[in-house]
Design a protein around this motif. Structure first.
Motif, PDB file in Angstrom:
ATOM      1  N   ARG A 105       0.860  -1.173   0.000  1.00 48.95           N
ATOM      2  CA  ARG A 105       0.000   0.000   0.000  1.00 48.95           C
ATOM      3  C   ARG A 105       0.902   1.230   0.000  1.00 48.95           C
ATOM      4  NH1 ARG A 105      -1.861  -1.685   6.047  1.00 48.95           N
ATOM      5  NH2 ARG A 105      -0.149  -0.787   7.228  1.00 48.95           N
ATOM      6  N   ALA A 106       0.385   2.339  -0.484  1.00 48.60           N
ATOM      7  CA  ALA A 106       1.183   3.576  -0.533  1.00 48.60           C
ATOM      8  C   ALA A 106       1.440   4.098   0.876  1.00 48.60           C
ATOM      9  CB  ALA A 106       0.446   4.620  -1.354  1.00 48.60           C
ATOM     10  N   ARG A 107       2.630   4.730   1.042  1.00 46.09           N
ATOM     11  CA  ARG A 107       2.959   5.349   2.330  1.00 46.09           C
ATOM     12  C   ARG A 107       2.003   6.509   2.586  1.00 46.09           C
ATOM     13  NH1 ARG A 107       7.430   5.307   5.478  1.00 46.09           N
ATOM     14  NH2 ARG A 107       8.564   4.138   3.878  1.00 46.09           N
ATOM     15  N   GLN A 108       1.516   6.655   3.816  1.00 47.72           N
ATOM     16  CA  GLN A 108       0.586   7.725   4.163  1.00 47.72           C
ATOM     17  C   GLN A 108       1.300   9.068   4.187  1.00 47.72           C
ATOM     18  OE1 GLN A 108      -2.065   6.954   7.427  1.00 47.72           O
ATOM     19  NE2 GLN A 108      -2.108   9.113   8.029  1.00 47.72           N
ATOM     20  N   VAL A 109       0.711  10.032   3.512  1.00 47.84           N
ATOM     21  CA  VAL A 109       1.237  11.399   3.492  1.00 47.84           C
ATOM     22  C   VAL A 109       0.131  12.338   3.950  1.00 47.84           C
ATOM     23  CG1 VAL A 109       2.173  13.243   2.066  1.00 47.84           C
ATOM     24  CG2 VAL A 109       2.827  10.861   1.613  1.00 47.84           C
ATOM     25  N   ASN A 110       0.398  13.185   4.963  1.00 49.79           N
ATOM     26  CA  ASN A 110      -0.573  14.164   5.449  1.00 49.79           C
ATOM     27  C   ASN A 110      -0.145  15.561   5.011  1.00 49.79           C
ATOM     28  OD1 ASN A 110      -1.899  12.107   6.819  1.00 49.79           O
ATOM     29  ND2 ASN A 110      -0.629  12.384   8.651  1.00 49.79           N
ATOM     30  N   ILE A 111      -0.955  16.269   4.256  1.00 45.07           N
ATOM     31  CA  ILE A 111      -0.669  17.641   3.823  1.00 45.07           C
ATOM     32  C   ILE A 111      -1.522  18.576   4.664  1.00 45.07           C
ATOM     33  CG2 ILE A 111      -0.686  19.232   1.886  1.00 45.07           C
ATOM     34  CD1 ILE A 111      -0.442  16.799   0.032  1.00 45.07           C
ATOM     35  N   GLN A 112      -0.908  19.186   5.620  1.00 46.29           N
ATOM     36  CA  GLN A 112      -1.662  20.034   6.543  1.00 46.29           C
ATOM     37  C   GLN A 112      -2.149  21.303   5.853  1.00 46.29           C
ATOM     38  OE1 GLN A 112       0.734  20.697  10.006  1.00 46.29           O
ATOM     39  NE2 GLN A 112       0.524  18.590  10.743  1.00 46.29           N
ATOM     40  N   GLY A 113      -3.363  21.737   6.206  1.00 45.70           N
ATOM     41  CA  GLY A 113      -3.938  22.963   5.668  1.00 45.70           C
ATOM     42  C   GLY A 113      -4.482  22.842   4.259  1.00 45.70           C
ATOM     43  N   TRP A 114      -4.410  21.665   3.667  1.00 49.59           N
ATOM     44  CA  TRP A 114      -4.827  21.505   2.258  1.00 49.59           C
ATOM     45  C   TRP A 114      -6.297  21.823   2.071  1.00 49.59           C
ATOM     46  CZ3 TRP A 114      -8.322  18.438  -0.385  1.00 49.59           C
ATOM     47  CH2 TRP A 114      -8.133  18.318  -1.771  1.00 49.59           C
ATOM     48  N   VAL A 115      -7.159  21.430   2.998  1.00 53.57           N
ATOM     49  CA  VAL A 115      -8.600  21.627   2.843  1.00 53.57           C
ATOM     50  C   VAL A 115      -8.953  23.105   2.856  1.00 53.57           C
ATOM     51  CG1 VAL A 115     -10.864  21.166   3.855  1.00 53.57           C
ATOM     52  CG2 VAL A 115      -9.112  19.368   3.842  1.00 53.57           C
ATOM     53  N   GLU A 116      -8.334  23.866   3.787  1.00 51.09           N
ATOM     54  CA  GLU A 116      -8.614  25.299   3.842  1.00 51.09           C
ATOM     55  C   GLU A 116      -8.091  26.012   2.605  1.00 51.09           C
ATOM     56  OE1 GLU A 116      -9.125  27.015   8.186  1.00 51.09           O
ATOM     57  OE2 GLU A 116      -7.097  26.222   7.862  1.00 51.09           O
ATOM     58  N   LYS A 117      -6.907  25.617   2.135  1.00 52.67           N
ATOM     59  CA  LYS A 117      -6.349  26.243   0.930  1.00 52.67           C
ATOM     60  C   LYS A 117      -7.257  26.048  -0.278  1.00 52.67           C
ATOM     61  CE  LYS A 117      -1.479  25.827   2.308  1.00 52.67           C
ATOM     62  NZ  LYS A 117      -0.208  25.136   2.061  1.00 52.67           N
ATOM     63  N   LYS A 118      -7.946  24.933  -0.323  1.00 50.41           N
ATOM     64  CA  LYS A 118      -8.854  24.649  -1.440  1.00 50.41           C
ATOM     65  C   LYS A 118     -10.225  25.273  -1.246  1.00 50.41           C
ATOM     66  CE  LYS A 118      -6.244  22.008  -4.034  1.00 50.41           C
ATOM     67  NZ  LYS A 118      -5.912  22.348  -5.431  1.00 50.41           N
ATOM     68  N   GLY A 119     -10.438  25.896  -0.101  1.00 53.70           N
ATOM     69  CA  GLY A 119     -11.714  26.537   0.156  1.00 53.70           C
ATOM     70  C   GLY A 119     -12.856  25.561   0.334  1.00 53.70           C
ATOM     71  N   LEU A 120     -12.540  24.406   0.886  1.00 52.45           N
ATOM     72  CA  LEU A 120     -13.554  23.353   1.002  1.00 52.45           C
ATOM     73  C   LEU A 120     -14.230  23.358   2.373  1.00 52.45           C
ATOM     74  CD1 LEU A 120     -11.646  20.458  -0.773  1.00 52.45           C
ATOM     75  CD2 LEU A 120     -13.409  21.986  -1.728  1.00 52.45           C
ATOM     76  N   ILE A 121     -13.792  24.234   3.293  1.00 48.39           N
ATOM     77  CA  ILE A 121     -14.429  24.305   4.604  1.00 48.39           C
ATOM     78  C   ILE A 121     -15.389  25.485   4.619  1.00 48.39           C
ATOM     79  CG2 ILE A 121     -14.074  24.749   7.064  1.00 48.39           C
ATOM     80  CD1 ILE A 121     -11.493  23.257   6.925  1.00 48.39           C
ATOM     81  N   LYS A 122     -16.631  25.218   4.961  1.00 49.35           N
ATOM     82  CA  LYS A 122     -17.631  26.274   5.078  1.00 49.35           C
ATOM     83  C   LYS A 122     -17.947  26.440   6.555  1.00 49.35           C
ATOM     84  CE  LYS A 122     -19.619  25.387   0.536  1.00 49.35           C
ATOM     85  NZ  LYS A 122     -20.820  25.024  -0.230  1.00 49.35           N
ATOM     86  N   ARG A 123     -17.269  27.451   7.180  1.00 52.92           N
ATOM     87  CA  ARG A 123     -17.438  27.656   8.602  1.00 52.92           C
ATOM     88  C   ARG A 123     -18.687  28.490   8.861  1.00 52.92           C
ATOM     89  NH1 ARG A 123     -12.911  25.937  11.067  1.00 52.92           N
ATOM     90  NH2 ARG A 123     -10.953  25.914   9.878  1.00 52.92           N
ATOM     91  N   LYS A 124     -19.423  28.158   9.929  1.00 54.57           N
ATOM     92  CA  LYS A 124     -20.607  28.920  10.296  1.00 54.57           C
ATOM     93  C   LYS A 124     -20.163  30.172  11.040  1.00 54.57           C
ATOM     94  CE  LYS A 124     -23.727  24.970  10.622  1.00 54.57           C
ATOM     95  NZ  LYS A 124     -24.630  24.213  11.516  1.00 54.57           N
ATOM     96  N   ASP A 125     -20.873  31.257  10.767  1.00 57.23           N
ATOM     97  CA  ASP A 125     -20.599  32.492  11.516  1.00 57.23           C
ATOM     98  C   ASP A 125     -20.941  32.278  12.981  1.00 57.23           C
ATOM     99  OD1 ASP A 125     -19.813  33.708   9.206  1.00 57.23           O
ATOM    100  OD2 ASP A 125     -21.838  34.527   8.806  1.00 57.23           O
ATOM    101  N   LYS A 126     -20.023  32.745  13.816  1.00 56.46           N
ATOM    102  CA  LYS A 126     -20.242  32.625  15.226  1.00 56.46           C
ATOM    103  C   LYS A 126     -20.973  33.842  15.774  1.00 56.46           C
ATOM    104  CE  LYS A 126     -16.289  29.630  15.990  1.00 56.46           C
ATOM    105  NZ  LYS A 126     -15.019  29.423  16.691  1.00 56.46           N
TER     106      LYS A 126
END
Length: 459
Positions: free
Chosen positions: A438-459
Motif C-alpha cells: 500500500r502507498a505510504r501515508q502522506v498528510n498535507i496540513q492545511g490543504w482543505v482550507e487552501k482549497k476553500g472546502l471548509i464552510k465555517r458557520k458564523d459565530k
C-alpha cells in the motif's frame, strides 16, 4: 413379459393460460411430465414414449435427459387419437402398455406397479384406475355389471342414470398391446365432442368379449392439472407428502406449510428446518444440521452438523460442522471444508475453502484454492477476472489476510503468511512472510482550507 408406457403430453392446456406447455409446469421443482416419467421408471417401465403436440420442442428439451422416445400428435382430437399417433411405437410389440397422463404427477409408483400386477394376474385385455367420489361432475363414469367393467362414458355423453354413478375413470390404464391396436382401428368420433376417446376402447373390448378390470385408488393420486388453481392444489399435496416422509424419518420441520423440499432430496435424522427454506434438486443434507429461516439449497451436499442461516448454496459441498450465513452466497462448484466459517455477505465462487478457515464477513473469493486454518479480514476481494479471462489464486494453510485486501489473480500466498490490511497483492507471498502493498501515508496540513472546502458557520 414386455412392458412399456405411453405418456399423454400433447394437450394445449388452454385453461392454464401459459406460453409454456402445460406438462412443463413444475410441481415441487420438477416438470409434471418428468414426475410421470420417473414414476414409470420406478414402476419398472423402461421403454417410455411421450406423445407430444403443442410446444413439442420445449417438451423434448425438458425431457431429453430421461431417455424417452416421442410420438407427435399435430392435432388434438382426443385421447384415442393421441394413442393412434403412437401406433408406430406399439407395432410389433407383445405385452403390456401402461398409458398415463403427463399432467397428473401425484400417482405413486406403487400404484402403477399394482395396476400392472393386477392387469397381468387377471389376464385382462384392459385394466384401469378408478376412484369413487361424492361429486363426479365433469368426469367419465365407469359403468359396471356386477364387478365387471362394461364401459366408460364421458360426462357430456352420460344419460340420466349414468350421471348418478360416482365411480369415475382416472384416465390411466394398462392394455394388452395387441388388443389395444385391434380396438384403435374401431374408434369413432361420433360423440358430443367430435373426438376419438380412448375410453371407447373399453366398450370395444367388451363387445369382443375381452376381460376388463379396474383398480380403485385414492382420488388424490389421480388429480390432473388444468388450471393454476389445480397446479397449486397439486403442489400442496405433493409437498405435504414429501414433508411427512422426512418427519417420519426423524427430521424436525418447524412449519411444514412453509417448507419446500424436492422429491429427490435426502435429509438426515435430527436435522431441524425452520420456515421458508427451499431445498431443491438432488440435495443431500446430513444429520444434526440446523437450517434457520430463508435459505435456498440446490443440488448440494450438506454434511452432518452444519448450520445455515438465510443463505444460498448452489451445486456445492459444505463440510461437517461448518456455519454459513446469514446472507452468504455459495455459488456452483465450491467446496467448503469442515468446521469452517462463511459469514454474512460473503460470496464464494468455484473455490475450495479448507477446514477451520474463517471468512467472516463482506468478502468475495472466486476461482481460488484456500488452505486450512486461514482467516480473512472484512472486505477482502479475490480479483479473479481481468475483463477477458478468469485466473486462479492459491492460498496456503494458516494464512492471515487483513481487512480490505485485494488478491489480484493469478497469485499465490504461501503457508503461515500475513497480509497487512489495505494491501493489493500482485506477486507471490513467500512462506511465513508479512506482505505490505500500500502507498505510504502522506498528510498535507492545511490543504482543505487552501482549497476553500471548509464552510465555517458564523459565530
Amino acid at each position: 413379459m414386455y412392458k412399456c408406457s405411453l405418456i399423454l403430453a400433447a394437450g394445449q392446456g388452454k385453461r392454464i393460460k401459459s406460453n409454456t406447455p402445460k406438462v412443463l409446469h413444475k410441481v415441487c421443482g420438477k416438470e409434471m411430465v418428468n414426475h410421470v416419467i420417473d414414476t414409470m421408471r420406478t414402476a419398472g417401465l423402461e421403454d417410455v414414449n411421450v406423445i407430444i403436440g403443442k410446444g413439442s420442442e420445449m417438451v423434448k428439451g425438458a425431457t431429453a435427459s430421461r431417455n424417452v422416445t416421442y410420438s407427435l400428435q399435430e392435432e388434438q382430437l382426443g385421447t384415442g387419437h393421441a394413442v393412434l399417433c403412437a401406433v408406430d411405437f406399439l407395432k410389433g410389440k407383445q405385452g403390456t402398455v401402461a398409458i398415463f397422463t403427463g399432467d397428473a404427477p401425484l400417482v405413486r409408483a406403487e400404484t402403477a406397479s399394482a395396476l400392472i400386477k393386477l392387469h397381468e394376474e387377471q389376464g385382462n385385455s384392459a385394466t384401469l384406475l378408478s376412484s369413487i367420489i361424492d361429486n363426479p361432475n365433469g368426469y367419465g363414469r365407469i359403468v359396471r355389471e356386477g364387478e365387471a367393467v362394461l364401459k366408460i362414458v364421458e360426462h357430456k355423453d352420460c344419460n340420466e342414470e349414468e350421471l348418478k354413478i360416482k365411480e369415475i375413470n382416472a384416465g390411466m390404464y394398462c392394455f394388452d398391446i395387441e388388443d389395444l391396436l385391434f380396438s384403435l382401428n374401431k374408434l369413432s368420433n361420433n360423440n358430443a365432442q367430435g373426438e376419438y376417446y380412448l375410453t371407447d376402447v373399453i366398450g370395444i373390448l367388451k363387445e369382443d368379449n375381452k376381460k376388463v378390470g379396474a383398480l380403485p385408488v385414492d382420488f388424490e393420486e389421480t388429480i390432473g392439472v388444468n388450471s393454476r388453481g389445480e397446479l397449486a392444489v397439486t403442489e400442496k399435496i405433493l409437498r405435504d407428502r414429501i414433508n411427512k416422509k422426512h418427519m417420519d424419518n426423524g427430521v424436525t420441520l418447524i412449519d411444514p406449510n412453509s417448507t419446500y423440499i424436492s422429491l429427490e432430496a435426502e435429509i438426515g435424522q435430527d436435522t431441524v428446518i425452520y420456515p421458508n427454506n427451499v431445498i431443491e434438486g438432488d440435495t443431500v443434507i446430513g444429520k444434526d444440521c440446523l437450517l434457520y429461516p430463508n435459505s435456498r439449497i440446490f443440488n448440494s451436499i450438506i454434511e452432518d452438523g452444519v448450520t445455515i442461516q438465510a443463505s444460498v448454496v448452489l451445486e456445492s459441498k459444505i463440510g461437517e460442522g461448518t456455519t454459513v450465513g446469514p446472507y452468504a452466497y455459495i455459488r456452483p462448484e465450491s467446496i467448503i471444508g469442515k468446521k469452517a466459517r462463511i459469514g454474512d455477505f460473503v460470496e464464494i465462487k468455484k473455490s475450495t475453502i479448507g477446514d477451520k478457515t474463517k471468512v467472516s464477513h463482506l468478502t468475495y473469493i472466486g476461482d481460488a484454492e484456500v488452505g486450512s486454518d486461514c482467516n480473512f479480514g472484512c472486505g477482502t476481494v479475490v480479483v479473479n477476472y481481468d475483463g477477458t479471462h478468469k485466473f486462479k489464486t492459491k492460498i496456503g494453510d494458516n494464512v492471515f489476510v487483513g481487512c480490505n485486501t485485494n488478491l489480484v489473480s493469478p497469485v499465490e500466498v504461501k503457508d503461515y503468511s500475513y497480509i497487512a490490511a489495505g494491501s493489493t497483492i500482485t506477486e507471490e507471498v513467500p512462506e511465513a512472510s508479512l506482505a505490505i502493498a500500500r502507498a505510504r501515508q502522506v498528510n498535507i496540513q492545511g490543504w482543505v482550507e487552501k482549497k476553500g472546502l471548509i464552510k465555517r458557520k458564523d459565530k
